[in-house]
Write a protein that holds these residues in place. Structure first.
Motif, PDB file in Angstrom:
ATOM      1  N   GLY A  21     -27.059  33.767 -28.842  1.00 24.04           N
ATOM      2  CA  GLY A  21     -27.632  34.814 -27.712  1.00 24.04           C
ATOM      3  C   GLY A  21     -26.873  34.455 -26.515  1.00 24.04           C
ATOM      4  N   SER A  22     -26.971  33.360 -25.902  1.00 26.62           N
ATOM      5  CA  SER A  22     -26.353  33.254 -24.662  1.00 26.62           C
ATOM      6  C   SER A  22     -24.692  32.410 -24.683  1.00 26.62           C
ATOM      7  CB  SER A  22     -27.276  32.476 -23.573  1.00 26.62           C
ATOM      8  OG  SER A  22     -27.490  31.080 -24.261  1.00 26.62           O
ATOM      9  N   PHE A  23     -24.736  31.862 -25.832  1.00 25.56           N
ATOM     10  CA  PHE A  23     -23.721  31.048 -25.927  1.00 25.56           C
ATOM     11  C   PHE A  23     -22.921  30.414 -24.937  1.00 25.56           C
ATOM     12  CE2 PHE A  23     -23.727  34.482 -28.994  1.00 25.56           C
ATOM     13  CZ  PHE A  23     -23.296  33.864 -30.269  1.00 25.56           C
ATOM     14  N   ALA A  24     -23.906  29.345 -24.274  1.00 21.57           N
ATOM     15  CA  ALA A  24     -23.814  28.786 -23.091  1.00 21.57           C
ATOM     16  C   ALA A  24     -23.633  27.486 -23.225  1.00 21.57           C
ATOM     17  CB  ALA A  24     -24.836  29.050 -21.820  1.00 21.57           C
ATOM     18  N   SER A  25     -24.282  26.808 -24.287  1.00 17.44           N
ATOM     19  CA  SER A  25     -24.139  25.314 -24.535  1.00 17.44           C
ATOM     20  C   SER A  25     -23.419  24.985 -25.630  1.00 17.44           C
ATOM     21  CB  SER A  25     -25.606  24.780 -24.502  1.00 17.44           C
ATOM     22  OG  SER A  25     -26.118  25.400 -25.626  1.00 17.44           O
ATOM     23  N   SER A  26     -22.872  23.619 -25.893  1.00 20.87           N
ATOM     24  CA  SER A  26     -22.160  23.150 -26.832  1.00 20.87           C
ATOM     25  C   SER A  26     -22.028  21.638 -26.657  1.00 20.87           C
ATOM     26  CB  SER A  26     -20.824  23.863 -27.006  1.00 20.87           C
ATOM     27  OG  SER A  26     -20.058  23.105 -27.805  1.00 20.87           O
ATOM     28  N   THR A  27     -22.059  20.822 -27.680  1.00 23.21           N
ATOM     29  CA  THR A  27     -21.622  19.560 -27.687  1.00 23.21           C
ATOM     30  C   THR A  27     -20.142  19.398 -27.261  1.00 23.21           C
ATOM     31  OG1 THR A  27     -20.874  19.585 -30.211  1.00 23.21           O
ATOM     32  CG2 THR A  27     -23.214  18.779 -29.381  1.00 23.21           C
ATOM     33  N   CYS A  28     -19.702  18.254 -26.895  1.00 23.91           N
ATOM     34  CA  CYS A  28     -18.167  18.148 -26.412  1.00 23.91           C
ATOM     35  C   CYS A  28     -17.866  16.600 -26.532  1.00 23.91           C
ATOM     36  CB  CYS A  28     -18.251  18.620 -24.873  1.00 23.91           C
ATOM     37  SG  CYS A  28     -16.421  18.975 -24.414  1.00 23.91           S
ATOM     38  N   HIS A  29     -16.748  16.188 -25.961  1.00 19.18           N
ATOM     39  CA  HIS A  29     -16.148  14.967 -26.058  1.00 19.18           C
ATOM     40  C   HIS A  29     -17.005  14.012 -25.643  1.00 19.18           C
ATOM     41  CE1 HIS A  29     -12.783  17.813 -26.865  1.00 19.18           C
ATOM     42  NE2 HIS A  29     -12.896  18.178 -25.702  1.00 19.18           N
ATOM     43  N   GLY A  30     -17.423  13.129 -26.477  1.00 23.29           N
ATOM     44  CA  GLY A  30     -18.374  11.850 -25.657  1.00 23.29           C
ATOM     45  C   GLY A  30     -19.795  12.151 -26.404  1.00 23.29           C
ATOM     46  N   ASP A  31     -20.087  13.218 -26.756  1.00 22.18           N
ATOM     47  CA  ASP A  31     -21.337  13.311 -27.364  1.00 22.18           C
ATOM     48  C   ASP A  31     -21.778  12.995 -28.827  1.00 22.18           C
ATOM     49  OD1 ASP A  31     -22.660  14.717 -25.114  1.00 22.18           O
ATOM     50  OD2 ASP A  31     -21.652  16.625 -25.584  1.00 22.18           O
ATOM     51  N   SER A  32     -20.852  12.695 -29.518  1.00 19.39           N
ATOM     52  CA  SER A  32     -20.910  11.893 -30.814  1.00 19.39           C
ATOM     53  C   SER A  32     -21.859  10.831 -31.134  1.00 19.39           C
ATOM     54  CB  SER A  32     -19.359  11.709 -31.475  1.00 19.39           C
ATOM     55  OG  SER A  32     -18.495  12.991 -31.570  1.00 19.39           O
ATOM     56  N   GLY A  33     -22.459  10.963 -32.205  1.00 25.15           N
ATOM     57  CA  GLY A  33     -23.412   9.879 -32.351  1.00 25.15           C
ATOM     58  C   GLY A  33     -24.630  10.219 -31.796  1.00 25.15           C
ATOM     59  N   GLY A  34     -24.973  11.171 -30.615  1.00 23.77           N
ATOM     60  CA  GLY A  34     -26.305  11.363 -30.208  1.00 23.77           C
ATOM     61  C   GLY A  34     -27.198  12.140 -31.227  1.00 23.77           C
ATOM     62  N   PRO A  35     -28.416  12.301 -30.773  1.00 17.91           N
ATOM     63  CA  PRO A  35     -29.270  13.055 -31.825  1.00 17.91           C
ATOM     64  C   PRO A  35     -29.459  14.380 -31.656  1.00 17.91           C
ATOM     65  CG  PRO A  35     -30.433  12.245 -29.941  1.00 17.91           C
ATOM     66  CD  PRO A  35     -29.069  11.810 -29.622  1.00 17.91           C
ATOM     67  N   LEU A  36     -29.685  15.190 -32.853  1.00 17.51           N
ATOM     68  CA  LEU A  36     -30.147  16.550 -32.840  1.00 17.51           C
ATOM     69  C   LEU A  36     -31.528  16.478 -33.184  1.00 17.51           C
ATOM     70  CD1 LEU A  36     -29.360  19.573 -32.857  1.00 17.51           C
ATOM     71  CD2 LEU A  36     -29.353  19.495 -35.451  1.00 17.51           C
ATOM     72  N   LEU A  37     -32.564  17.083 -32.327  1.00 15.74           N
ATOM     73  CA  LEU A  37     -33.939  16.803 -32.260  1.00 15.74           C
ATOM     74  C   LEU A  37     -34.342  18.089 -32.409  1.00 15.74           C
ATOM     75  CD1 LEU A  37     -33.937  14.642 -29.064  1.00 15.74           C
ATOM     76  CD2 LEU A  37     -33.961  13.730 -31.395  1.00 15.74           C
ATOM     77  N   LEU A  38     -35.532  18.313 -33.498  1.00 15.57           N
ATOM     78  CA  LEU A  38     -36.597  19.032 -33.392  1.00 15.57           C
ATOM     79  C   LEU A  38     -37.899  18.701 -33.414  1.00 15.57           C
ATOM     80  CD1 LEU A  38     -37.917  18.980 -36.320  1.00 15.57           C
ATOM     81  CD2 LEU A  38     -35.944  20.063 -37.199  1.00 15.57           C
ATOM     82  N   ARG A  39     -38.986  19.681 -32.963  1.00 19.44           N
ATOM     83  CA  ARG A  39     -40.426  19.538 -32.774  1.00 19.44           C
ATOM     84  C   ARG A  39     -41.095  19.477 -34.221  1.00 19.44           C
ATOM     85  NH1 ARG A  39     -41.882  18.242 -27.645  1.00 19.44           N
ATOM     86  NH2 ARG A  39     -40.609  18.952 -25.940  1.00 19.44           N
ATOM     87  N   ARG A  40     -42.153  18.646 -34.239  1.00 20.31           N
ATOM     88  CA  ARG A  40     -42.802  18.876 -35.508  1.00 20.31           C
ATOM     89  C   ARG A  40     -43.920  19.680 -34.980  1.00 20.31           C
ATOM     90  NH1 ARG A  40     -42.773  12.145 -36.588  1.00 20.31           N
ATOM     91  NH2 ARG A  40     -41.352  12.224 -38.846  1.00 20.31           N
ATOM     92  N   ALA A  41     -45.236  19.840 -35.938  1.00 15.17           N
ATOM     93  CA  ALA A  41     -46.103  20.747 -35.596  1.00 15.17           C
ATOM     94  C   ALA A  41     -47.000  20.032 -34.441  1.00 15.17           C
ATOM     95  CB  ALA A  41     -46.968  21.057 -36.804  1.00 15.17           C
ATOM     96  N   ASP A  42     -46.941  18.740 -34.251  1.00 12.22           N
ATOM     97  CA  ASP A  42     -47.872  18.599 -33.183  1.00 12.22           C
ATOM     98  C   ASP A  42     -47.234  18.217 -31.799  1.00 12.22           C
ATOM     99  OD1 ASP A  42     -46.053  16.250 -33.728  1.00 12.22           O
ATOM    100  OD2 ASP A  42     -47.419  14.792 -34.546  1.00 12.22           O
ATOM    101  N   GLY A  43     -46.064  18.828 -31.956  1.00 11.46           N
ATOM    102  CA  GLY A  43     -45.254  18.657 -30.867  1.00 11.46           C
ATOM    103  C   GLY A  43     -44.219  17.446 -30.305  1.00 11.46           C
ATOM    104  N   SER A  44     -44.341  16.401 -31.414  1.00  7.77           N
ATOM    105  CA  SER A  44     -43.506  15.148 -31.155  1.00  7.77           C
ATOM    106  C   SER A  44     -42.060  15.521 -31.841  1.00  7.77           C
ATOM    107  CB  SER A  44     -44.185  14.161 -31.967  1.00  7.77           C
ATOM    108  OG  SER A  44     -44.180  14.320 -33.373  1.00  7.77           O
ATOM    109  N   TRP A  45     -41.233  14.755 -31.048  1.00  8.85           N
ATOM    110  CA  TRP A  45     -39.623  15.114 -31.365  1.00  8.85           C
ATOM    111  C   TRP A  45     -39.470  14.183 -32.675  1.00  8.85           C
ATOM    112  CZ3 TRP A  45     -37.102  18.361 -29.333  1.00  8.85           C
ATOM    113  CH2 TRP A  45     -37.195  19.013 -28.192  1.00  8.85           C
ATOM    114  N   VAL A  46     -38.251  14.401 -33.523  1.00 10.81           N
ATOM    115  CA  VAL A  46     -37.813  13.811 -34.582  1.00 10.81           C
ATOM    116  C   VAL A  46     -36.441  14.296 -34.630  1.00 10.81           C
ATOM    117  CG1 VAL A  46     -38.686  15.961 -36.048  1.00 10.81           C
ATOM    118  CG2 VAL A  46     -38.392  13.545 -36.997  1.00 10.81           C
ATOM    119  N   GLN A  47     -35.613  13.201 -35.253  1.00  6.74           N
ATOM    120  CA  GLN A  47     -34.171  13.450 -35.106  1.00  6.74           C
ATOM    121  C   GLN A  47     -33.915  13.997 -36.537  1.00  6.74           C
ATOM    122  OE1 GLN A  47     -32.100  10.066 -34.051  1.00  6.74           O
ATOM    123  NE2 GLN A  47     -29.946  10.790 -34.755  1.00  6.74           N
ATOM    124  N   ALA A  48     -33.186  15.174 -36.525  1.00  2.00           N
ATOM    125  CA  ALA A  48     -32.994  15.903 -37.764  1.00  2.00           C
ATOM    126  C   ALA A  48     -31.463  15.792 -38.033  1.00  2.00           C
ATOM    127  CB  ALA A  48     -33.238  17.258 -37.603  1.00  2.00           C
ATOM    128  N   GLY A  49     -30.554  15.598 -36.806  1.00  2.00           N
ATOM    129  CA  GLY A  49     -29.038  15.267 -37.038  1.00  2.00           C
ATOM    130  C   GLY A  49     -28.316  14.291 -36.232  1.00  2.00           C
TER     131      GLY A  49
END
Length: 405
Positions: free
Chosen positions: A193-221
């Motif tokens: 849609g907006s194509f405004a955000s991206s990972t970049c040099h130095g972000d490697s190793g950080g988490p990709l996060l999504l929310r469970r049904a209860d609203g808590s964060w969990v790391q997916a990637g």
């Protein structure tokens, strides 16, 4: 995609400042690459003394071996890396790299860092294999890091930045990222849609996060690679946490409950680098690799044999059968390493992992990976691919195997 190929080492383009307490489990990781330089990455505290990061953040690209643990530093509980008087500065006692990590294609890009002391933050929960369906195409997810904010810069952001993006279907990921995208172990996402955000040099190793049904964060990637210029229009790749969850669980379970006391004088002798899945968890033990012939079978029900020579220090020969899909048909064949040829596969006593990528006289690209266990078994993956006349691509896919002497 020659212009937008994998980039190992990806601050967040289009991100906003992370708020205190929201992403407290994310840590800043530096890995010393020379006497006067270091590689900056992210990571996540997943247990009191364990950080999950990307394998390429802690592996020497020239040698393929993990860098010494004494050269790795972790900053926890600090949104601004240079902020004095807050957070923790922690060292590492050892490093564990996924034995199936492939630096050529950046697959299974996962590693664990064992800390010198517990991190005073709540560990981040990980997406289990049973929850893998939560990472469905179209799901809005978040990522964060201290990486560069523009693709033309290697200067990290002093402030932790975060933003959101959208998971794509595997077929779209493969079409846009090419053959290096493996849906079995990799997710991809783009700011649709907006194509405004991206990972970049130095972000490697950080988490990709999504929310469970209860609203808590969990790391997916785990942030792994993206376009060379951090182009928001190009999808970014993340290691699937659910795909490497079993290996992570084994490593975390073997982590010492009370970290050892490491003095500055004893550090060089006590640091232990573990290159694979064999010597896990603070005992300093290693896998005994016998010079022998290992025989077994693949998941395609084809035979495989590997000969370990030179006192268990290298794999001297490989032979296996395979089935490869060529367009709409299947081809069967056998790969045999040439007699007298020394394959570029070096087994390492601290873990016993190895990998090779080579082409044979028929133009087939062959990749063999494996890791030894304390019980004398050997397991890993093989893959064969080539192009027929007319441009038809043939590929066996990544095929698991197991063998024993």
């Amino acid at each position: 995609m020659a212009s937008n190929g994998p980039k190992a080492g990806v601050s967040v383009v289009g991100g906003t400042q992370a708020q205190p307490g929201v992403l407290s489990s994310i840590v800043f990781v530096t890995s010393q690459t020379s006497a006067d330089s270091a590689m900056a990455c992210g990571g996540t505290v997943i247990a009191p003394t364990v950080v999950l990061t990307a394998a390429h953040c802690v592996v020497d690209a020239r040698t393929g071996s993990p860098r010494p643990a004494r050269g790795i530093a972790v900053t926890s509980g600090r949104l601004v890396t240079a902020q004095a008087g807050s957070g923790q500065d922690l060292g590492a006692t050892r490093v564990l790299v996924d034995p199936l990590f492939d630096p050529a294609t950046i697959r299974n890009d996962a590693a664990l860092i064992f800390l010198t002391a517990p991190a005073a933050v709540a560990p981040m929960p990980l997406l289990s294999a049973g929850e893998a369906a939560l990472a469905a195409p179209g799901t809005r997810v978040a990522f964060a890091g201290w990486g560069a904010t523009i693709g033309s810069s290697d200067q990290p952001s002093p402030q932790l930045l975060s933003t959101t993006t959208t998971l794509l279907e595997d077929t779209a990921c493969g079409r846009l990222l090419g053959d290096d995208f493996d849906p079995a172990v990799t997710l991809c996402a783009v700011d649709a849609g907006s194509f405004a955000s991206s990972t970049c040099h130095g972000d490697s190793g950080g988490p990709l996060l999504l929310r469970r049904a209860d609203g808590s964060w969990v790391q997916a990637g785990i942030t792994s690679w993206g376009s060379l210029g951090c182009d928001p229009r190009v999808p970014q790749a993340f290691t699937r946490v659910s795909a490497v969850g079993g290996w992570i669980a084994e490593g975390v379970a073997a982590a010492p409950a009370i970290p050892p006391t490491v003095s500055s004088a004893a550090t060089p002798a006590r640091d232990t680098v573990v290159a694979g899945g064999g010597a896990v968890g603070g005992r300093g033990s290693s896998v005994a690799i016998a010079a022998a012939r290992y025989r077994g079978s693949t998941r395609q029900h084809r035979a495989i044999a590997l000969r370990v020579a030179a006192g268990g220090r290298r794999v001297a020969a490989v032979e296996f059968g395979y089935r490869a899909r060529c367009g709409r048909s299947w081809r069967a064949g056998t790969f045999r390493s040439a007699a007298g040829t020394r394959l570029p596969i070096a087994t390492r006593s601290s873990g016993g992992a190895f990998t090779t990528l080579r082409a044979d006289g028929h133009g087939r690209q062959v990749r063999v990976r494996g890791a030894f266990t304390r019980r004398g078994r050997l397991s890993g993956t093989v893959r064969v691919n080539w192009r027929e006349r007319g441009g038809v691509r043939c590929d066996s896919g990544v095929v698991k195997y197991s063998a024993r002497r």
